[in-house]
Design a protein around this motif. Structure first.
Motif, short mmCIF file in Angstrom:
data_model
loop_
_atom_site.label_atom_id
_atom_site.label_comp_id
_atom_site.label_asym_id
_atom_site.label_seq_id
_atom_site.Cartn_x
_atom_site.Cartn_y
_atom_site.Cartn_z
N ALA A 1 0.84 -1.19 0.00
CA ALA A 1 0.00 0.00 0.00
C ALA A 1 0.88 1.25 0.00
O ALA A 1 1.83 1.35 0.76
CB ALA A 1 -0.92 0.00 1.21
N GLY A 2 0.56 2.19 -0.88
CA GLY A 2 1.36 3.40 -1.02
C GLY A 2 2.44 3.30 -2.06
O GLY A 2 3.11 4.29 -2.35
N ASP A 3 2.61 2.13 -2.65
CA ASP A 3 3.63 1.94 -3.69
C ASP A 3 3.01 2.10 -5.07
O ASP A 3 1.82 1.82 -5.28
CB ASP A 3 4.25 0.54 -3.60
CG ASP A 3 5.13 0.37 -2.38
OD1 ASP A 3 5.52 1.38 -1.78
OD2 ASP A 3 5.42 -0.79 -2.02
N LEU B 1 -1.23 9.77 -0.16
CA LEU B 1 -2.58 10.33 -0.20
C LEU B 1 -2.75 11.32 -1.34
O LEU B 1 -3.84 11.47 -1.90
CB LEU B 1 -2.90 10.98 1.14
CG LEU B 1 -3.01 10.02 2.33
CD1 LEU B 1 -3.29 10.77 3.61
CD2 LEU B 1 -4.06 8.96 2.07
N HIS B 2 -1.67 12.03 -1.69
CA HIS B 2 -1.72 12.92 -2.85
C HIS B 2 -1.94 12.11 -4.12
O HIS B 2 -2.77 12.47 -4.98
CB HIS B 2 -0.43 13.73 -2.94
CG HIS B 2 -0.49 14.87 -3.89
ND1 HIS B 2 0.53 15.78 -4.06
CD2 HIS B 2 -1.47 15.28 -4.75
CE1 HIS B 2 0.19 16.67 -4.96
NE2 HIS B 2 -1.01 16.40 -5.41
N TYR B 3 -1.21 11.00 -4.24
CA TYR B 3 -1.43 10.11 -5.39
C TYR B 3 -2.87 9.61 -5.42
O TYR B 3 -3.51 9.56 -6.48
CB TYR B 3 -0.49 8.91 -5.31
CG TYR B 3 0.90 9.15 -5.83
CD1 TYR B 3 1.21 8.92 -7.17
CD2 TYR B 3 1.93 9.58 -5.00
CE1 TYR B 3 2.49 9.11 -7.66
CE2 TYR B 3 3.21 9.78 -5.46
CZ TYR B 3 3.49 9.54 -6.80
OH TYR B 3 4.77 9.74 -7.28
N GLU B 4 -3.38 9.20 -4.26
CA GLU B 4 -4.74 8.66 -4.22
C GLU B 4 -5.75 9.69 -4.69
O GLU B 4 -6.67 9.36 -5.45
CB GLU B 4 -5.08 8.20 -2.81
CG GLU B 4 -6.48 7.59 -2.71
CD GLU B 4 -6.83 7.12 -1.31
OE1 GLU B 4 -8.00 6.75 -1.11
OE2 GLU B 4 -5.95 7.13 -0.43
N GLU C 1 -9.40 11.39 -8.98
CA GLU C 1 -9.85 12.40 -9.94
C GLU C 1 -9.75 11.87 -11.36
O GLU C 1 -10.64 12.12 -12.20
CB GLU C 1 -9.02 13.66 -9.79
CG GLU C 1 -9.25 14.43 -8.50
CD GLU C 1 -8.30 15.62 -8.36
OE1 GLU C 1 -7.60 15.94 -9.35
OE2 GLU C 1 -8.25 16.21 -7.28
N LEU C 2 -8.67 11.15 -11.66
CA LEU C 2 -8.49 10.61 -13.01
C LEU C 2 -9.57 9.58 -13.32
O LEU C 2 -10.13 9.57 -14.42
CB LEU C 2 -7.10 9.99 -13.12
CG LEU C 2 -6.68 9.49 -14.50
CD1 LEU C 2 -6.67 10.62 -15.52
CD2 LEU C 2 -5.29 8.85 -14.43
N LEU C 3 -9.87 8.73 -12.36
CA LEU C 3 -10.92 7.73 -12.57
C LEU C 3 -12.27 8.41 -12.78
O LEU C 3 -13.06 7.99 -13.64
CB LEU C 3 -10.97 6.78 -11.38
CG LEU C 3 -12.03 5.68 -11.46
CD1 LEU C 3 -11.72 4.71 -12.59
CD2 LEU C 3 -12.13 4.93 -10.13
N HIS C 4 -12.53 9.44 -12.01
CA HIS C 4 -13.79 10.18 -12.15
C HIS C 4 -13.91 10.77 -13.55
O HIS C 4 -14.96 10.68 -14.20
CB HIS C 4 -13.83 11.28 -11.09
CG HIS C 4 -15.14 12.01 -11.03
ND1 HIS C 4 -15.39 13.15 -11.77
CD2 HIS C 4 -16.27 11.77 -10.32
CE1 HIS C 4 -16.61 13.58 -11.52
NE2 HIS C 4 -17.17 12.77 -10.65
N ALA D 1 -3.13 16.24 5.47
CA ALA D 1 -2.64 15.16 4.60
C ALA D 1 -3.60 14.85 3.46
O ALA D 1 -3.17 14.53 2.35
CB ALA D 1 -2.39 13.90 5.43
N THR D 2 -4.91 14.92 3.71
CA THR D 2 -5.89 14.47 2.72
C THR D 2 -6.70 15.58 2.08
O THR D 2 -7.35 15.37 1.06
CB THR D 2 -6.88 13.47 3.36
OG1 THR D 2 -7.68 14.18 4.31
CG2 THR D 2 -6.14 12.34 4.05
N GLY D 3 -6.70 16.78 2.71
CA GLY D 3 -7.54 17.85 2.23
C GLY D 3 -8.97 17.77 2.72
O GLY D 3 -9.81 18.60 2.37
N LYS D 4 -9.27 16.77 3.56
CA LYS D 4 -10.62 16.57 4.09
C LYS D 4 -10.55 16.26 5.57
O LYS D 4 -9.55 15.74 6.07
CB LYS D 4 -11.32 15.41 3.36
CG LYS D 4 -11.50 15.60 1.87
CD LYS D 4 -12.18 14.40 1.26
CE LYS D 4 -12.31 14.57 -0.26
NZ LYS D 4 -13.18 15.71 -0.60
#
Length: 310
Positions: free
Chosen positions: A63-65, A146-149, A154-157, A239-242
């Motif tokens: 996870a995170g990789d 978390l930035h990648y996530e 957003e890309l999937l959306h 970290a997440t913006g939320k």
């Protein structure tokens, strides 16, 4: 396997073209047999991980990789039992024209129960186009997962909703991901130290992702981590913006959208499945989050699926 000569492009020339993207969120125990791909693939795990073999070299992805697979590399993977969640995106660094394009069904319609996936005729000769300023490693330990996530979400959306100009949106988001990859590659040692300080927040993210259907006692969660509720909220939002609750709602809405698209359950049942006993409240919250009701969302997605072309 043979292919055309390698071509380098510089950062000023990059105009990435997203061919296919999907998210997996469910049980592991998955095996992808040896295969070749014909464009570039990024696989980013947010939960769980897998064991990959790339041109005979083994990689353990956690996870995170971020796992990077280049065109024409023989690759396979095993995702062990347990919960797994990852994003996978196939792309080219440049759109290479209709004659070199191919449909996403090359990947989505494969029979992965075979021992080895056959090579698609003609695609094994696609040119290898890569950036000249950086050679991305096959495994990137990301400095800010978390930035990648957020960016992959957003890309999937954008890929799924296909609103007007979605190709431009996908290109812009993927360029942001590539920039993060470049920085993580250049500062790999610093990132290793940086990730050690994020253990508490990463633990909270994983907990909320697993328990978003439940009523969560955030004070108790903070106490279990020996943190104050205010500190947890501040660090989590940084970290997440939320806020933690906003993140829970996002998890519920994303799962609700997936269930709506499946078309197997009424809205009342979907409401219960994502943690809301009151279907009317769920519908109001969904409309506030998505700017349309669950039914309007389902109708819009069905129309786009029927009318979209790849």
């Amino acid at each position: 396997m043979t292919f055309s000569a390698r071509r380098e492009v510089n950062f000023l020339q990059l105009a990435p073209y997203v061919r296919y993207m999907h998210e997996y969120d469910g049980p592991g125990d998955i095996k992808v047999p040896p295969r070749f791909i014909y464009d570039h693939e990024l696989v980013f795990f947010t939960h769980g991980g897998g064991d990959y073999i790339l041109d005979g070299i083994s990689y353990t992805v956690s996870a995170g990789d971020l796992h990077v697979i280049r065109p024409h590399q023989r690759n396979s993977c095993v995702i062990p039992p347990g919960h797994a969640r990852y994003f996978a995106v196939h792309f080219d660094y440049l759109y290479m024209g209709d004659t070199l394009d191919f449909p996403p069904e090359v990947y989505s319609d494969c029979d992965y129960t075979q021992d080895v996936l056959p090579v698609e005729e003609g695609l094994d000769e696609r040119p290898l186009v890569e950036p000249g300023e950086v050679a991305f490693p096959s495994l990137i330990r990301t400095g800010d997962p978390l930035h990648y996530e957020r960016l992959f979400t957003e890309l999937l959306h954008a890929f799924t909703e296909r609103t007007p100009g979605f190709q431009l949106e996908m290109r812009a988001i993927l360029l942001k991901i590539l920039r993060l990859m470049y920085l993580d590659t250049a500062y790999a040692e610093e990132n290793a130290n940086k990730r050690q300080g994020r253990e508490e927040i990463d633990a909270v993210v994983l907990y909320l992702r697993d328990h978003y259907r439940e009523s969560i006692d955030f004070a108790r969660l903070a106490a279990d981590l020996a943190l104050s509720p205010n500190y947890l909220r501040t660090m989590f939002k940084k970290a997440t913006g939320k806020s933690p609750m906003e993140y829970v709602i996002q998890c519920r809405m994303e799962r609700a959208k997936a269930l709506i698209l499946e078309g197997k359950h009424p809205i009342k049942r979907i409401s219960e499945m994502v943690g809301y006993d009151d279907a009317h409240y769920f519908s109001r919250l969904f409309k506030r989050h998505e700017k349309r009701s669950p039914k309007q969302y389902a109708d819009a997605m069905l129309h786009r699926v029927k009318s979209s072309t790849f």
